[in-house]
Design a protein around this motif. Sequence first.
Motif, PDB file in Angstrom:
ATOM      1  N   ILE A   1      -0.420  -3.069   4.124  1.00 49.62           N
ATOM      2  CA  ILE A   1       0.758  -2.443   3.491  1.00 49.62           C
ATOM      3  C   ILE A   1       1.689  -3.509   2.908  1.00 49.62           C
ATOM      4  O   ILE A   1       2.143  -3.395   1.766  1.00 49.62           O
ATOM      5  CB  ILE A   1       1.531  -1.579   4.507  1.00 49.62           C
TER       6      ILE A   1
ATOM      7  N   GLN B   1      -3.888  -3.062   9.205  1.00 52.96           N
ATOM      8  CA  GLN B   1      -3.276  -2.035   8.348  1.00 52.96           C
ATOM      9  C   GLN B   1      -1.862  -2.444   7.964  1.00 52.96           C
ATOM     10  O   GLN B   1      -1.414  -2.227   6.841  1.00 52.96           O
ATOM     11  CB  GLN B   1      -3.242  -0.676   9.071  1.00 52.96           C
TER      12      GLN B   1
ATOM     13  N   SER C   1       5.067   5.691  15.096  1.00 54.39           N
ATOM     14  CA  SER C   1       3.822   5.301  15.747  1.00 54.39           C
ATOM     15  C   SER C   1       3.466   3.868  15.353  1.00 54.39           C
ATOM     16  O   SER C   1       4.005   3.336  14.397  1.00 54.39           O
ATOM     17  CB  SER C   1       2.713   6.255  15.319  1.00 54.39           C
ATOM     18  N   SER C   2       2.538   3.258  16.095  1.00 54.94           N
ATOM     19  CA  SER C   2       2.252   1.856  15.803  1.00 54.94           C
ATOM     20  C   SER C   2       0.958   1.699  15.011  1.00 54.94           C
ATOM     21  O   SER C   2      -0.041   2.374  15.254  1.00 54.94           O
ATOM     22  CB  SER C   2       2.228   1.037  17.092  1.00 54.94           C
ATOM     23  N   LEU C   3       1.018   0.801  14.044  1.00 56.48           N
ATOM     24  CA  LEU C   3      -0.093   0.581  13.128  1.00 56.48           C
ATOM     25  C   LEU C   3      -1.073  -0.428  13.690  1.00 56.48           C
ATOM     26  O   LEU C   3      -0.696  -1.331  14.417  1.00 56.48           O
ATOM     27  CB  LEU C   3       0.429  -0.015  11.820  1.00 56.48           C
ATOM     28  N   ASN C   4      -2.305  -0.316  13.274  1.00 58.98           N
ATOM     29  CA  ASN C   4      -3.287  -1.378  13.493  1.00 58.98           C
ATOM     30  C   ASN C   4      -2.792  -2.629  12.750  1.00 58.98           C
ATOM     31  O   ASN C   4      -2.196  -2.533  11.681  1.00 58.98           O
ATOM     32  CB  ASN C   4      -4.642  -0.900  12.941  1.00 58.98           C
TER      33      ASN C   4
ATOM     34  N   LYS D   1      14.248  -4.134   6.846  1.00 56.20           N
ATOM     35  CA  LYS D   1      13.975  -3.699   5.490  1.00 56.20           C
ATOM     36  C   LYS D   1      12.637  -2.980   5.440  1.00 56.20           C
ATOM     37  O   LYS D   1      11.811  -3.125   6.333  1.00 56.20           O
ATOM     38  CB  LYS D   1      13.959  -4.907   4.562  1.00 56.20           C
ATOM     39  N   THR D   2      12.422  -2.219   4.384  1.00 59.55           N
ATOM     40  CA  THR D   2      11.113  -1.590   4.185  1.00 59.55           C
ATOM     41  C   THR D   2      10.218  -2.578   3.441  1.00 59.55           C
ATOM     42  O   THR D   2      10.707  -3.503   2.784  1.00 59.55           O
ATOM     43  CB  THR D   2      11.236  -0.300   3.352  1.00 59.55           C
ATOM     44  N   PRO D   3       8.901  -2.375   3.513  1.00 57.44           N
ATOM     45  CA  PRO D   3       7.998  -3.267   2.781  1.00 57.44           C
ATOM     46  C   PRO D   3       8.332  -3.304   1.279  1.00 57.44           C
ATOM     47  O   PRO D   3       8.236  -4.345   0.651  1.00 57.44           O
ATOM     48  CB  PRO D   3       6.626  -2.638   3.029  1.00 57.44           C
ATOM     49  N   ARG D   4       8.735  -2.177   0.734  1.00 60.36           N
ATOM     50  CA  ARG D   4       9.014  -2.135  -0.699  1.00 60.36           C
ATOM     51  C   ARG D   4      10.252  -2.966  -1.037  1.00 60.36           C
ATOM     52  O   ARG D   4      10.277  -3.691  -2.027  1.00 60.36           O
ATOM     53  CB  ARG D   4       9.191  -0.680  -1.156  1.00 60.36           C
TER      54      ARG D   4
ATOM     55  N   VAL E   1       7.147  -1.304   8.740  1.00 55.23           N
ATOM     56  CA  VAL E   1       6.433  -0.321   7.929  1.00 55.23           C
ATOM     57  C   VAL E   1       6.833   1.071   8.403  1.00 55.23           C
ATOM     58  O   VAL E   1       6.725   1.369   9.592  1.00 55.23           O
ATOM     59  CB  VAL E   1       4.904  -0.493   8.059  1.00 55.23           C
ATOM     60  N   PRO E   2       7.313   1.916   7.501  1.00 54.27           N
ATOM     61  CA  PRO E   2       7.687   3.278   7.916  1.00 54.27           C
ATOM     62  C   PRO E   2       6.441   4.046   8.365  1.00 54.27           C
ATOM     63  O   PRO E   2       5.391   3.938   7.744  1.00 54.27           O
ATOM     64  CB  PRO E   2       8.242   3.907   6.629  1.00 54.27           C
ATOM     65  N   THR E   3       6.577   4.790   9.443  1.00 61.80           N
ATOM     66  CA  THR E   3       5.483   5.642   9.903  1.00 61.80           C
ATOM     67  C   THR E   3       6.071   6.990  10.296  1.00 61.80           C
ATOM     68  O   THR E   3       7.286   7.128  10.414  1.00 61.80           O
ATOM     69  CB  THR E   3       4.773   5.060  11.143  1.00 61.80           C
ATOM     70  N   ALA E   4       5.189   7.955  10.521  1.00 66.16           N
ATOM     71  CA  ALA E   4       5.640   9.253  11.015  1.00 66.16           C
ATOM     72  C   ALA E   4       5.828   9.107  12.520  1.00 66.16           C
ATOM     73  O   ALA E   4       4.935   8.627  13.215  1.00 66.16           O
ATOM     74  CB  ALA E   4       4.607  10.312  10.700  1.00 66.16           C
ATOM     75  N   GLY E   5       6.983   9.482  12.998  1.00 63.31           N
ATOM     76  CA  GLY E   5       7.217   9.456  14.440  1.00 63.31           C
ATOM     77  C   GLY E   5       7.132   8.078  15.073  1.00 63.31           C
ATOM     78  O   GLY E   5       6.809   7.958  16.247  1.00 63.31           O
TER      79      GLY E   5
END
Lengths: 252, 252
Positions: free
Chosen positions: A156, A152, A146-149, A97-100, A140-144
């Motif tokens: 979100i 971070q 990529s992995s979040l800190n 699922k998305t965070p939202r 968490v959706p990201t561009a391409g």
Amino acid sequence: MSSNNYLDHVTIVLHRPRFPENIGAAARAALNMGISRLVLVAPENCDLTRVLRMATHYAADLVENMEVYADLTTALQHFHYVVGTTARIGGHRRELKTPREIAAELVPICANNQVALLFGPEDRGLTNVQLRYCHALVSVPTAGFSSLNLAQAVMILCYELLLAGTKPLDRFVSRLATRRELDGMYEHLKETLLKINFINPENPDYWMQNIRRFFSRVGLRARDVKIIRGICRQIDWYTKQRLETMQQLEME
Amino acid sequence: MSSNNYLDHVTIVLHRPRFPENIGAAARAALNMGISRLVLVAPENCDLTRVLRMATHYAADLVENMEVYADLTTALQHFHYVVGTTARIGGHRRELKTPREIAAELVPICANNQVALLFGPEDRGLTNVQLRYCHALVSVPTAGFSSLNLAQAVMILCYELLLAGTKPLDRFVSRLATRRELDGMYEHLKETLLKINFINPENPDYWMQNIRRFFSRVGLRARDVKIIRGICRQIDWYTKQRLETMQQLEME
């Protein structure tokens, strides 16, 4: 924000976090969004000086009250609902699922249940086995992809949770000008612009059309109309003055 | 994500950032969300080693390509639309937008315009004079009006911008069981549960009602129905075996 007490039933659980700075930054982020419970499971390094530097004075209490467990099973035993976070989009893709989405589902769940938001280690994330024991999975959706800190990602999730339970602000919208006020203004404007020869007297309405279009786009308020008519009056006064001065000069 | 190229027209502008770690973390956050342009204005400390440690290898290119200006006016001169971020809720309260609202407005604006998201220094934020020169003002909602870490604020804005231009995923929903499959299953279940004396034979439908209610809440899929009927068949087989064994024992 006393209406957000569903957030009191939410706990951030960090499984094997590697860097104390991330623990501190996650604590601050959670508290920023109204979540004040933090659990650590087998942290690799929990140097409190480094944790507190990122938590800042603001989240120091949260850090001092956080619970530390040696294993995940013990840490999670009293929770009713566990949400696992993952960056992977492998076999369990269908269930992600998305965070939202998850935030909207969690608000009513939180009312009667203790909810854990579970985050894996910075480098590897949660294992498939750990994810299988979660009630729901979120990414968490990201561009391409990529992995979040880590902090971070915590931010979100907490941000969406705060928003999901917050009614949208009643926007203050200034009183817009009435049709009558607008018509008076356009008439005044036309006269003034004719007087100063800005618009062609042979086809004034053609020129006024552009001006009307511009003002319509802005959405004029009552106050704006007053200002614009004030400027017109000032121009009227100035042109009248000028006319009188010229007439006086001619007479001399 | 080639459909997100409106993000190519967005630049993060950090005005007088104090800590190199925040610059690096902001760079990584922006890139995570598909925004790859960063401008610094008069950074207090721009130690690249410390910037890059937080940017990680992933955002190193972005950091190496960032532009640095001595003053804000020069930095902003080529932008068509400037969004100022603020934590304050003073005089300009009326005009403050949420990240979600501003993101929705920015997507179409980005198509033909260069947009700057402007962030002030960590401790003081943007001044009222600087905010007055912005086309729009945005503030990240927090619990109790607490203040966010700079890179966290950058993340929230960029996250909302990425989402505002992303169509929601077509959720994959497994085929749910048909009414006929469900009725077959409930009939099968009733027989099995009667056979093992789990439900009262005098009023079986009363007991089945609870079971129906439970399964309705779950939203059974075709696959689930097959598994449940498989278990019923297994119970049938086992009870039959047991009956035969007992009969055999009695005969002996």
